[in-house]
Design a protein around this motif. Structure first.
Motif, mmCIF file in Angstrom:
data_model
loop_
_atom_site.group_PDB
_atom_site.id
_atom_site.type_symbol
_atom_site.label_atom_id
_atom_site.label_comp_id
_atom_site.label_asym_id
_atom_site.label_seq_id
_atom_site.Cartn_x
_atom_site.Cartn_y
_atom_site.Cartn_z
ATOM 1 N N LYS A 170 8.201 -0.130 -5.325
ATOM 2 C CA LYS A 170 7.914 0.694 -6.499
ATOM 3 C C LYS A 170 6.450 0.621 -6.880
ATOM 4 N N ASP A 171 5.877 -0.578 -6.767
ATOM 5 C CA ASP A 171 4.435 -0.706 -6.995
ATOM 6 C C ASP A 171 3.659 0.000 -5.886
ATOM 7 N N GLY A 172 4.203 -0.059 -4.669
ATOM 8 C CA GLY A 172 3.548 0.570 -3.534
ATOM 9 C C GLY A 172 3.408 2.067 -3.695
ATOM 10 N N ARG A 173 4.393 2.709 -4.325
ATOM 11 C CA ARG A 173 4.297 4.159 -4.536
ATOM 12 C C ARG A 173 3.160 4.502 -5.489
ATOM 13 N N PHE B 40 -6.080 -0.387 -5.600
ATOM 14 C CA PHE B 40 -6.216 -1.684 -4.945
ATOM 15 C C PHE B 40 -5.908 -2.823 -5.910
ATOM 16 N N GLN B 41 -6.392 -2.738 -7.141
ATOM 17 C CA GLN B 41 -6.154 -3.825 -8.089
ATOM 18 C C GLN B 41 -4.682 -3.912 -8.475
ATOM 19 N N THR B 42 -4.006 -2.776 -8.560
ATOM 20 C CA THR B 42 -2.561 -2.809 -8.800
ATOM 21 C C THR B 42 -1.857 -3.522 -7.648
ATOM 22 N N LEU C 116 -2.776 0.340 3.423
ATOM 23 C CA LEU C 116 -1.919 1.510 3.629
ATOM 24 C C LEU C 116 -0.702 1.194 4.499
ATOM 25 N N PRO C 117 -0.868 0.566 5.679
ATOM 26 C CA PRO C 117 0.349 0.251 6.460
ATOM 27 C C PRO C 117 1.248 -0.757 5.769
ATOM 28 N N HIS C 118 0.674 -1.621 4.935
ATOM 29 C CA HIS C 118 1.495 -2.596 4.222
ATOM 30 C C HIS C 118 2.461 -1.899 3.272
ATOM 31 N N ILE C 119 1.968 -0.888 2.553
ATOM 32 C CA ILE C 119 2.818 -0.252 1.538
ATOM 33 C C ILE C 119 3.667 0.883 2.118
#
Length: 560
Positions: free
Chosen positions: A21-24, A86-88, A405-408
């Motif tokens: 959810k944070d990733g979105r 990025f900070q999020t 990017l690939p992480h999220i």
């Protein structure tokens, strides 16, 4: 169980994965970064071609309209969306998932920024806001341009607040423990941002918006310029500190060793908080109406920023040398050859670090009272700006997106993507090196900034200048090629093949990881008091003199 990816780094356990959810929310911000890069980069290429005297803009597009678009979309839109995203991701990674309220606040901030960006962009596109990204008075834009920028700043406040709340929630849940370094760095950058944006917020709300809509007839030009640079130099560190986060926290993990010192990293960020704001008047050294004593004081405070920069350089290169020695390096500089030159996640930020060496030296010149006289308002300043923001910051942002990017998205960094990242680093470095070198040289020869060949063509040195403007165009072409590589790479990182294991968001441990903080380092009341105290010392008298010594307000002029 852990496995190794193609770079040889260990994939980590599920407890270090950013919540989807944070990733979105993070991904939404990053998509804006890619869009801004393409638009702003295209505008930058066209600028260099126009300055070379060999190209005319079609469709009635104005040069200053293009210059404003380039500055706003890259210096404000791209950077703000990247930093918020990025900070999020950073606080979610090291503190744990945001709760529903924190995440909602982040989304509200994102939509404020989006609406504000579209509003300001519409005014630029219709040639009603050709006022450059600094938007100095007496240049005047349509009122909606200033409203849009205000919404963007409010959006950053909201998203930054969601990050601060998550950081403080971690502290309350883990009393007596040292906070995660990455979350502490985010908090420092956000507190600095709150303080410095008070200047630009008051300027737009109480002066530019009423003036541009015709509610008031005059505006105090000197006050607006002073308030802008109260904000404007700290803005540079707002861009830079997320790059420092990657350098301190992610790069050691990428190369496979511990970071040099957690305590030194925290100290450097605190010093940036203290000394990044009360220094803006060094941008106004040639302006009348500000007493020489206060200019000199802010020059001294500016030089104080060198201290955390040197701490950072020492810490990072100690880390790199340690890595090289572990790889068998024995000579004085043999460790340099041992660095992981095949890993784009390392190469992109490292090339940016190398650019920051001449960039820092140029900054010392710009902030020095007498040397500034030679380069002030020449294209030297533009060259300096590009090798401090356009190289270290942007290249590090690219490097961060290689792993973020690939992480999220759950995608895999393939060997072809890694190769593309290496091409991006070297092509960007070539283009930026050629362009900025030409800007620095011709700036020393007196070539003005913010102008075209048609405007200075009658100058006795114009023919000498034009050859360097052609060099700038060559550099601009290489940079545009790099931008195409970057956009292609980012699309692949988002849309590429899925990975069986989540790619790592690298966060390093430090040699002094278990050493307690110095007591005052996270005493936020004390840190804010010191910051405000330094600001009051640096700005109370200069701003009061603007009123008491009758530095005149000036009617503005419409430029559309």
């Amino acid at each position: 169980m852990s496995v190794q990816n193609y770079t040889g780094n260990m994939i980590f356990d599920k407890n270090t994965i950013i919540d989807p959810k944070d990733g979105r929310l993070v991904l939404a911000n990053m998509i804006w970064v890619i869009v801004a890069l393409l638009i702003g980069g295209t505008a930058g290429l066209l600028q260099t071609l126009v300055r070379s005297g060999q190209f005319e803009l079609p469709f009635g597009i104005g040069y200053y309209q293009l210059l404003t678009l380039h500055g706003v979309i890259l210096a404000l839109v791209l950077t703000f969306f990247f930093i918020m995203g990025f900070q999020t991701a950073a606080v979610s990674r090291v503190c744990g998932p945001l709760n529903k309220t924190e995440r909602r606040l982040g989304w509200i901030g994102f939509w404020f920024m989006t609406v504000g960006t579209l509003m300001a962009a519409a005014m630029i596109a219709t040639n009603q806001a050709s006022v450059l990204y600094t938007f100095y008075a007496p240049l005047q834009a349509h009122g909606l341009f200033y409203v849009g920028l205000t919404l963007v700043v409010i959006g950053t406040w909201l998203t930054a607040t969601s990050q601060i709340i998550r950081y403080q929630r971690w502290r309350s849940e883990n009393k007596g423990q040292k906070s995660p370094l990455l979350a502490f760095m985010v908090a420092v950058n956000n507190v600095m941002w709150y303080v410095c944006t008070l200047g630009v917020a008051s300027m737009t709300l109480f002066q530019f918006i009423p003036w541009s809509f015709g509610w008031i007839e005059t505006i105090n030009v000197k006050l607006t310029r002073t308030l802008f640079w109260y904000f404007g130099h700290a803005l540079v560190y707002f861009w830079l500190l997320p790059a420092y986060m990657v350098w301190y926290v992610s790069i050691p993990k990428i190369v496979g060793i511990k970071g040099f010192s957690d305590k030194l990293a925290r100290l450097s960020f605190v010093l940036f908080l203290f000394f990044s704001i009360p220094v803006g008047i060094h941008h106004q050294l040639v302006e009348p109406g500000i007493d020489a004593f206060w200019k000199g004081l802010q020059v001294i405070l500016t030089f104080m920023v060198i201290v955390p920069s040197l701490i950072t350089a020492f810490s990072l290169f100690a880390t790199f040398e340690t890595y090289g020695r572990k790889q068998g390096a024995t000579g004085l500089l043999d460790w340099f050859k041992k660095l992981p030159w095949k890993d784009a996640r390392f190469v992109l930020p490292f090339v940016g670090m190398l650019f920051f060496i001449p960039g820092g030296l140029g900054g010392i010149i710009n902030a020095s009272g007498q040397m500034n006289q030679l380069v002030h308002n020449t294209i030297w300043i533009v060259g300096h700006f590009h090798i401090t923001v356009g190289a270290p910051v942007i290249l590090t942002y690219f490097g961060a997106m290689m792993f973020l990017l690939p992480h999220i998205t759950g995608k895999r960094i393939s060997s072809s993507m890694n190769t593309m990242g290496l091409w991006l680093a070297y092509t960007w470095a070539l283009g930026m090196g050629i362009m900025s070198m030409a800007m620095h040289i011709v700036g020393l020869k007196g070539a003005p900034r913010r102008s075209t060949f048609s405007e200075y063509g009658g100058h006795e040195l114009a023919q000498e200048w034009i050859s360097y403007q052609m060099m700038q165009a060559v550099g601009g072409v290489f940079l545009f090629i790099a931008i195409i590589i970057a956009v292609t790479l980012f699309v692949q990182l988002i849309m590429g093949p899925p990975s069986a294991e989540v790619e790592e968001f690298p966060v390093a441990k430090f040699l002094d990881e278990d050493v307690k903080n110095v007591g005052w380092i996270e005493n936020w009341r004390l840190l804010v008091i010191i910051t405000v105290f330094l600001v009051l010392i640096a700005y109370t008298m200069p701003i009061s003199q603007i009123f008491t010594e009758n530095i005149a307000g000036s009617k503005g002029y419409k430029f559309w």
